[in-house]
Design a protein around this motif. Sequence first.
Motif, PDB file in Angstrom:
ATOM      1  N   LEU A   1      30.797  20.893 -49.911  1.00  0.00           N
ATOM      2  CA  LEU A   1      31.893  20.288 -50.591  1.00  0.00           C
ATOM      3  C   LEU A   1      31.147  19.317 -51.516  1.00  0.00           C
ATOM      4  O   LEU A   1      30.456  18.566 -51.215  1.00  0.00           O
ATOM      5  CB  LEU A   1      32.999  19.683 -50.169  1.00  0.00           C
ATOM      6  CG  LEU A   1      33.939  20.429 -49.021  1.00  0.00           C
ATOM      7  CD1 LEU A   1      33.292  20.884 -47.832  1.00  0.00           C
ATOM      8  CD2 LEU A   1      35.009  19.478 -48.625  1.00  0.00           C
ATOM      9  N   VAL A   2      31.527  19.297 -52.916  1.00  0.00           N
ATOM     10  CA  VAL A   2      30.625  18.362 -53.920  1.00  0.00           C
ATOM     11  C   VAL A   2      31.823  17.886 -54.801  1.00  0.00           C
ATOM     12  O   VAL A   2      32.435  18.745 -55.601  1.00  0.00           O
ATOM     13  CB  VAL A   2      29.833  19.400 -54.747  1.00  0.00           C
ATOM     14  CG1 VAL A   2      29.013  18.346 -55.601  1.00  0.00           C
ATOM     15  CG2 VAL A   2      28.785  20.145 -54.014  1.00  0.00           C
ATOM     16  N   GLU A   3      31.908  16.425 -54.658  1.00  0.00           N
ATOM     17  CA  GLU A   3      32.663  15.672 -55.523  1.00  0.00           C
ATOM     18  C   GLU A   3      32.065  15.101 -56.591  1.00  0.00           C
ATOM     19  O   GLU A   3      30.757  14.864 -56.761  1.00  0.00           O
ATOM     20  CB  GLU A   3      33.301  14.478 -54.525  1.00  0.00           C
ATOM     21  CG  GLU A   3      34.023  14.638 -53.234  1.00  0.00           C
ATOM     22  CD  GLU A   3      33.066  14.670 -52.099  1.00  0.00           C
ATOM     23  OE1 GLU A   3      33.699  14.437 -50.932  1.00  0.00           O
ATOM     24  OE2 GLU A   3      31.892  14.866 -52.238  1.00  0.00           O
ATOM     25  N   SER A   4      32.785  14.910 -57.545  1.00  0.00           N
ATOM     26  CA  SER A   4      32.619  14.462 -59.010  1.00  0.00           C
ATOM     27  C   SER A   4      33.635  13.834 -59.631  1.00  0.00           C
ATOM     28  O   SER A   4      34.827  13.701 -59.358  1.00  0.00           O
ATOM     29  CB  SER A   4      31.587  15.654 -59.635  1.00  0.00           C
ATOM     30  OG  SER A   4      32.581  16.564 -60.237  1.00  0.00           O
ATOM     31  N   GLY A   5      33.180  13.202 -60.665  1.00  0.00           N
ATOM     32  CA  GLY A   5      34.093  12.412 -61.483  1.00  0.00           C
ATOM     33  C   GLY A   5      34.263  10.956 -61.449  1.00  0.00           C
ATOM     34  O   GLY A   5      35.047  10.416 -62.042  1.00  0.00           O
ATOM     35  N   GLY A   6      33.715  10.404 -60.399  1.00  0.00           N
ATOM     36  CA  GLY A   6      33.766   8.847 -60.111  1.00  0.00           C
ATOM     37  C   GLY A   6      33.239   8.243 -61.186  1.00  0.00           C
ATOM     38  O   GLY A   6      32.475   8.657 -62.091  1.00  0.00           O
ATOM     39  N   GLY A   7      33.237   6.724 -61.475  1.00  0.00           N
ATOM     40  CA  GLY A   7      32.742   6.143 -62.341  1.00  0.00           C
ATOM     41  C   GLY A   7      33.525   4.581 -62.180  1.00  0.00           C
ATOM     42  O   GLY A   7      34.079   4.182 -61.198  1.00  0.00           O
ATOM     43  N   SER A   8      33.103   3.855 -63.266  1.00  0.00           N
ATOM     44  CA  SER A   8      33.801   2.446 -63.425  1.00  0.00           C
ATOM     45  C   SER A   8      34.825   2.559 -64.460  1.00  0.00           C
ATOM     46  O   SER A   8      34.563   2.973 -65.397  1.00  0.00           O
ATOM     47  CB  SER A   8      32.539   1.692 -63.850  1.00  0.00           C
ATOM     48  OG  SER A   8      31.515   1.340 -62.715  1.00  0.00           O
ATOM     49  N   VAL A   9      35.843   1.784 -64.139  1.00  0.00           N
ATOM     50  CA  VAL A   9      37.067   1.428 -65.037  1.00  0.00           C
ATOM     51  C   VAL A   9      37.681   0.492 -64.886  1.00  0.00           C
ATOM     52  O   VAL A   9      37.351  -0.142 -63.971  1.00  0.00           O
ATOM     53  CB  VAL A   9      37.960   2.760 -64.800  1.00  0.00           C
ATOM     54  CG1 VAL A   9      37.386   4.079 -65.131  1.00  0.00           C
ATOM     55  CG2 VAL A   9      38.713   2.723 -63.451  1.00  0.00           C
ATOM     56  N   GLN A  10      38.337   0.045 -66.009  1.00  0.00           N
ATOM     57  CA  GLN A  10      39.182  -1.299 -65.921  1.00  0.00           C
ATOM     58  C   GLN A  10      40.609  -0.901 -65.158  1.00  0.00           C
ATOM     59  O   GLN A  10      41.002   0.128 -65.387  1.00  0.00           O
ATOM     60  CB  GLN A  10      39.202  -1.998 -67.276  1.00  0.00           C
ATOM     61  CG  GLN A  10      38.020  -2.495 -67.806  1.00  0.00           C
ATOM     62  CD  GLN A  10      38.181  -3.319 -68.890  1.00  0.00           C
ATOM     63  OE1 GLN A  10      39.133  -3.098 -69.945  1.00  0.00           O
ATOM     64  NE2 GLN A  10      37.418  -4.596 -69.256  1.00  0.00           N
ATOM     65  N   ALA A  11      41.013  -1.992 -64.622  1.00  0.00           N
ATOM     66  CA  ALA A  11      42.423  -1.952 -64.057  1.00  0.00           C
ATOM     67  C   ALA A  11      43.383  -1.467 -65.078  1.00  0.00           C
ATOM     68  O   ALA A  11      43.444  -1.600 -66.291  1.00  0.00           O
ATOM     69  CB  ALA A  11      42.965  -3.406 -63.373  1.00  0.00           C
ATOM     70  N   GLY A  12      44.249  -0.278 -64.689  1.00  0.00           N
ATOM     71  CA  GLY A  12      45.167   0.224 -65.403  1.00  0.00           C
ATOM     72  C   GLY A  12      44.581   1.473 -65.985  1.00  0.00           C
ATOM     73  O   GLY A  12      45.291   2.389 -66.507  1.00  0.00           O
ATOM     74  N   GLY A  13      43.374   1.924 -65.701  1.00  0.00           N
ATOM     75  CA  GLY A  13      42.635   3.029 -66.237  1.00  0.00           C
ATOM     76  C   GLY A  13      42.933   4.277 -65.624  1.00  0.00           C
ATOM     77  O   GLY A  13      43.377   4.014 -64.432  1.00  0.00           O
ATOM     78  N   SER A  14      42.305   5.555 -65.804  1.00  0.00           N
ATOM     79  CA  SER A  14      42.416   6.516 -64.820  1.00  0.00           C
ATOM     80  C   SER A  14      41.043   7.104 -64.844  1.00  0.00           C
ATOM     81  O   SER A  14      40.057   7.025 -65.688  1.00  0.00           O
ATOM     82  CB  SER A  14      43.218   7.569 -65.969  1.00  0.00           C
ATOM     83  OG  SER A  14      44.673   7.061 -66.148  1.00  0.00           O
ATOM     84  N   LEU A  15      41.228   8.094 -63.889  1.00  0.00           N
ATOM     85  CA  LEU A  15      39.711   8.838 -63.575  1.00  0.00           C
ATOM     86  C   LEU A  15      40.391  10.087 -62.910  1.00  0.00           C
ATOM     87  O   LEU A  15      41.649  10.264 -62.276  1.00  0.00           O
ATOM     88  CB  LEU A  15      38.813   8.204 -62.475  1.00  0.00           C
ATOM     89  CG  LEU A  15      38.105   7.280 -62.905  1.00  0.00           C
ATOM     90  CD1 LEU A  15      37.143   6.383 -61.919  1.00  0.00           C
ATOM     91  CD2 LEU A  15      36.965   7.645 -64.033  1.00  0.00           C
ATOM     92  N   ARG A  16      39.563  11.177 -63.056  1.00  0.00           N
ATOM     93  CA  ARG A  16      40.165  12.358 -62.245  1.00  0.00           C
ATOM     94  C   ARG A  16      38.827  12.990 -61.623  1.00  0.00           C
ATOM     95  O   ARG A  16      37.482  13.284 -62.126  1.00  0.00           O
ATOM     96  CB  ARG A  16      40.356  13.475 -63.403  1.00  0.00           C
ATOM     97  CG  ARG A  16      40.905  14.614 -62.798  1.00  0.00           C
ATOM     98  CD  ARG A  16      40.664  15.826 -63.966  1.00  0.00           C
ATOM     99  NE  ARG A  16      41.565  17.124 -63.619  1.00  0.00           N
ATOM    100  CZ  ARG A  16      41.246  18.277 -64.055  1.00  0.00           C
ATOM    101  NH1 ARG A  16      40.352  18.636 -64.814  1.00  0.00           N
ATOM    102  NH2 ARG A  16      41.869  19.328 -63.765  1.00  0.00           N
TER     103      ARG A  16
END
Length: 122
Positions: free
Chosen positions: A4-19
């Motif tokens: 299983l390989v996860e991806s898409g993480g990162g750094s965002v500000q509060a209120g932002g979105s990630l997939r």
Amino acid sequence: QVQLVESGGGSVQAGGSLRLSCEVFGRALDMYAVAWFRQAPGRGRDLVASIDATGTDFDYVDDVRGRFSTSRDNAKNTVYLQMDSLKPEDTAVYYCRLFMGPSIIDSYSNDWGQGTPVTVSS
């Protein structure tokens, strides 16, 4: 051997979105439910969301319900976690994990991904 390989993480500000994505290799994903977990610094791994093999049955923990949604594309052997309205307390490493069958009430397998980190700043 399943991977299983996860991806898409990162750094965002509060209120932002990630997939986030979880791609599965070595197994036909359409036979298995999948769960998302997260591990915040200094804490254990906590369940976040689950999705059954057909993508029609879901479960979310209270902390993320209404903000996160999980989906899947079995043709791509991939499960997704859409995270909206992110909060600093969502900061964690996010993991996907297979169930042993198609239902979200089946037992968990021991198949985990390596995790993808998410950092939410205020």
